[in-house]
Motif scaffolding. Structure first.
Motif, PDB file in Angstrom:
ATOM      1  N   LEU A 165       0.846  -1.195   0.000  1.00 56.35           N
ATOM      2  CA  LEU A 165       0.000   0.000   0.000  1.00 56.35           C
ATOM      3  C   LEU A 165       0.876   1.238   0.000  1.00 56.35           C
ATOM      4  O   LEU A 165       1.720   1.415   0.884  1.00 56.35           O
ATOM      5  CB  LEU A 165      -0.892  -0.004   1.246  1.00 56.35           C
ATOM      6  CG  LEU A 165      -1.747   1.241   1.475  1.00 56.35           C
ATOM      7  CD1 LEU A 165      -2.809   1.369   0.391  1.00 56.35           C
ATOM      8  CD2 LEU A 165      -2.396   1.201   2.857  1.00 56.35           C
ATOM      9  N   LYS A 166       0.689   2.084  -0.989  1.00 54.91           N
ATOM     10  CA  LYS A 166       1.480   3.312  -1.092  1.00 54.91           C
ATOM     11  C   LYS A 166       0.759   4.512  -0.499  1.00 54.91           C
ATOM     12  O   LYS A 166       1.371   5.394   0.108  1.00 54.91           O
ATOM     13  CB  LYS A 166       1.838   3.592  -2.554  1.00 54.91           C
ATOM     14  CG  LYS A 166       2.569   2.459  -3.247  1.00 54.91           C
ATOM     15  CD  LYS A 166       3.792   1.989  -2.470  1.00 54.91           C
ATOM     16  CE  LYS A 166       4.886   3.044  -2.416  1.00 54.91           C
ATOM     17  NZ  LYS A 166       6.093   2.542  -1.707  1.00 54.91           N
ATOM     18  N   SER A 167      -0.565   4.577  -0.689  1.00 53.70           N
ATOM     19  CA  SER A 167      -1.337   5.700  -0.159  1.00 53.70           C
ATOM     20  C   SER A 167      -2.816   5.365  -0.250  1.00 53.70           C
ATOM     21  O   SER A 167      -3.208   4.392  -0.895  1.00 53.70           O
ATOM     22  CB  SER A 167      -1.042   7.001  -0.926  1.00 53.70           C
ATOM     23  OG  SER A 167      -1.450   6.882  -2.281  1.00 53.70           O
ATOM     24  N   GLY A 168      -3.613   6.172   0.388  1.00 54.28           N
ATOM     25  CA  GLY A 168      -5.055   5.985   0.321  1.00 54.28           C
ATOM     26  C   GLY A 168      -5.781   6.965   1.211  1.00 54.28           C
ATOM     27  O   GLY A 168      -5.230   7.440   2.212  1.00 54.28           O
ATOM     28  N   SER A 169      -7.001   7.300   0.830  1.00 56.17           N
ATOM     29  CA  SER A 169      -7.826   8.185   1.662  1.00 56.17           C
ATOM     30  C   SER A 169      -9.296   7.925   1.378  1.00 56.17           C
ATOM     31  O   SER A 169      -9.664   7.503   0.280  1.00 56.17           O
ATOM     32  CB  SER A 169      -7.496   9.662   1.408  1.00 56.17           C
ATOM     33  OG  SER A 169      -7.828  10.025   0.077  1.00 56.17           O
ATOM     34  N   PHE A 170     -10.113   8.180   2.403  1.00 56.65           N
ATOM     35  CA  PHE A 170     -11.551   7.964   2.291  1.00 56.65           C
ATOM     36  C   PHE A 170     -12.293   9.094   3.003  1.00 56.65           C
ATOM     37  O   PHE A 170     -11.762   9.728   3.922  1.00 56.65           O
ATOM     38  CB  PHE A 170     -11.954   6.623   2.906  1.00 56.65           C
ATOM     39  CG  PHE A 170     -11.395   5.440   2.176  1.00 56.65           C
ATOM     40  CD1 PHE A 170     -12.060   4.911   1.082  1.00 56.65           C
ATOM     41  CD2 PHE A 170     -10.189   4.879   2.554  1.00 56.65           C
ATOM     42  CE1 PHE A 170     -11.535   3.838   0.391  1.00 56.65           C
ATOM     43  CE2 PHE A 170      -9.645   3.800   1.868  1.00 56.65           C
ATOM     44  CZ  PHE A 170     -10.328   3.277   0.787  1.00 56.65           C
ATOM     45  N   THR A 171     -13.524   9.327   2.573  1.00 56.21           N
ATOM     46  CA  THR A 171     -14.394  10.319   3.200  1.00 56.21           C
ATOM     47  C   THR A 171     -15.631   9.620   3.750  1.00 56.21           C
ATOM     48  O   THR A 171     -16.271   8.839   3.042  1.00 56.21           O
ATOM     49  CB  THR A 171     -14.827  11.398   2.192  1.00 56.21           C
ATOM     50  OG1 THR A 171     -13.661  12.072   1.692  1.00 56.21           O
ATOM     51  CG2 THR A 171     -15.749  12.414   2.851  1.00 56.21           C
ATOM     52  N   VAL A 231     -15.751  13.030   8.048  1.00 60.58           N
ATOM     53  CA  VAL A 231     -14.528  12.496   8.646  1.00 60.58           C
ATOM     54  C   VAL A 231     -13.616  12.086   7.492  1.00 60.58           C
ATOM     55  O   VAL A 231     -14.045  11.381   6.582  1.00 60.58           O
ATOM     56  CB  VAL A 231     -14.816  11.284   9.553  1.00 60.58           C
ATOM     57  CG1 VAL A 231     -13.530  10.543   9.906  1.00 60.58           C
ATOM     58  CG2 VAL A 231     -15.526  11.733  10.828  1.00 60.58           C
ATOM     59  N   ILE A 232     -12.381  12.549   7.533  1.00 58.18           N
ATOM     60  CA  ILE A 232     -11.402  12.198   6.509  1.00 58.18           C
ATOM     61  C   ILE A 232     -10.450  11.151   7.087  1.00 58.18           C
ATOM     62  O   ILE A 232      -9.923  11.320   8.182  1.00 58.18           O
ATOM     63  CB  ILE A 232     -10.597  13.427   6.048  1.00 58.18           C
ATOM     64  CG1 ILE A 232     -11.543  14.539   5.563  1.00 58.18           C
ATOM     65  CG2 ILE A 232      -9.608  13.041   4.950  1.00 58.18           C
ATOM     66  CD1 ILE A 232     -12.402  14.150   4.392  1.00 58.18           C
ATOM     67  N   VAL A 233     -10.262  10.069   6.344  1.00 54.87           N
ATOM     68  CA  VAL A 233      -9.381   8.986   6.774  1.00 54.87           C
ATOM     69  C   VAL A 233      -8.221   8.869   5.786  1.00 54.87           C
ATOM     70  O   VAL A 233      -8.429   8.578   4.609  1.00 54.87           O
ATOM     71  CB  VAL A 233     -10.136   7.648   6.838  1.00 54.87           C
ATOM     72  CG1 VAL A 233      -9.204   6.543   7.354  1.00 54.87           C
ATOM     73  CG2 VAL A 233     -11.372   7.760   7.712  1.00 54.87           C
ATOM     74  N   ASN A 234      -7.007   9.133   6.262  1.00 54.12           N
ATOM     75  CA  ASN A 234      -5.814   8.976   5.442  1.00 54.12           C
ATOM     76  C   ASN A 234      -5.064   7.724   5.887  1.00 54.12           C
ATOM     77  O   ASN A 234      -4.823   7.526   7.084  1.00 54.12           O
ATOM     78  CB  ASN A 234      -4.907  10.205   5.564  1.00 54.12           C
ATOM     79  CG  ASN A 234      -5.536  11.444   4.972  1.00 54.12           C
ATOM     80  OD1 ASN A 234      -5.981  11.435   3.828  1.00 54.12           O
ATOM     81  ND2 ASN A 234      -5.599  12.524   5.741  1.00 54.12           N
ATOM     82  N   LEU A 235      -4.729   6.873   4.923  1.00 57.68           N
ATOM     83  CA  LEU A 235      -4.093   5.604   5.238  1.00 57.68           C
ATOM     84  C   LEU A 235      -2.579   5.721   5.264  1.00 57.68           C
ATOM     85  O   LEU A 235      -1.978   6.425   4.449  1.00 57.68           O
ATOM     86  CB  LEU A 235      -4.501   4.545   4.212  1.00 57.68           C
ATOM     87  CG  LEU A 235      -6.000   4.321   4.011  1.00 57.68           C
ATOM     88  CD1 LEU A 235      -6.222   3.144   3.076  1.00 57.68           C
ATOM     89  CD2 LEU A 235      -6.717   4.107   5.334  1.00 57.68           C
ATOM     90  N   GLY A 236      -1.978   5.008   6.217  1.00 55.12           N
ATOM     91  CA  GLY A 236      -0.526   4.954   6.318  1.00 55.12           C
ATOM     92  C   GLY A 236      -0.022   3.585   5.914  1.00 55.12           C
ATOM     93  O   GLY A 236      -0.478   3.003   4.941  1.00 55.12           O
ATOM     94  N   GLU A 237       0.887   3.050   6.700  1.00 58.01           N
ATOM     95  CA  GLU A 237       1.521   1.766   6.366  1.00 58.01           C
ATOM     96  C   GLU A 237       0.605   0.590   6.700  1.00 58.01           C
ATOM     97  O   GLU A 237      -0.113   0.614   7.698  1.00 58.01           O
ATOM     98  CB  GLU A 237       2.830   1.621   7.144  1.00 58.01           C
ATOM     99  CG  GLU A 237       3.627   0.380   6.787  1.00 58.01           C
ATOM    100  CD  GLU A 237       4.925   0.275   7.574  1.00 58.01           C
ATOM    101  OE1 GLU A 237       5.874  -0.335   7.058  1.00 58.01           O
ATOM    102  OE2 GLU A 237       4.981   0.790   8.706  1.00 58.01           O
TER     103      GLU A 237
END
Length: 196
Positions: free
Chosen positions: A65-71, A117-123
């Motif tokens: 997983l390099k990146s990701g985000s959800f609303t 709510v903003i969700v940003n994904l990490g590792e």
């Protein structure tokens, strides 16, 4: 001999190119995805429901997983354990859309001011996914246990986990005058479906 060497080098170059991992973007399949919640004040008393993930995507390089985000649209909060009109009242109570003297707009999620709510994904490592969530204008960082998979058709993120909202100091999750408290660790069941 020189031609054979050049052919060998060209073959290695072609193989390296074909085996390289290109970033792949997977986009949210909103209709197939779900996020259920469960909150409790005691083992005998609590409520369940769901809220909608409205947009998002992830970028993968192979299995990484390099990146990701959800609303998450907090105005879609619904109750599933109550009949009407109690279900609608509880949802409004949580969103702050029907305030009264005992339930002010900012008691829980204050959606008139903070609708998303903003969700940003990490590792993602060893079955744990790092997440940075922006809730009520504050950032909450937690690792959660999920299973992330992907192939040539799509990807998915699934898991049952709890988010401890204590750092957000939400008024409705504080200890009350009578010593009672809604557990600030809210349980979630996540099923995110993504397509290429």
């Amino acid at each position: 001999m020189k031609k054979i060497g050049m052919f060998f080098f060209a073959s290695l170059t072609l193989m390296a190119t074909s085996c390289s991992t290109e970033p792949t973007t997977y986009k949210l399949d909103k209709k197939s995805s779900s996020l259920e919640w469960a909150a409790n004040m005691s083992p005998e008393y609590g409520h369940t429901g769901y809220v909608q993930i409205t947009e998002g995507s992830i970028v993968m390089e192979g299995d990484a997983l390099k990146s990701g985000s959800f609303t998450i649209d907090m105005n879609t909060i619904k109750s599933t354990d109550l009949d009407e009109p109690k279900a609608t009242y509880l949802a409004a109570h949580l969103m702050g859309t029907a305030p009264d003297e005992n339930h002010p707009v900012d008691m829980f999620f204050n959606t008139p001011k903070f609708p998303k709510v903003i969700v940003n994904l990490g590792e993602y490592k060893n079955g744990k996914l790092g997440m940075a969530l922006v809730i009520l204008g504050k950032e909450l960082n937690q690792d959660v246990a999920v299973k992330l998979t992907n192939d040539e058709k799509g990807a998915s993120i699934k898991g049952d986990f709890a988010l401890d909202l204590t750092p957000l100091e939400i008024p409705g999750l504080q200890v009350g005058p009578d010593g009672s408290q809604i557990n600030p660790a809210i349980n979630f069941k996540l099923n995110v479906v993504l397509k290429k």
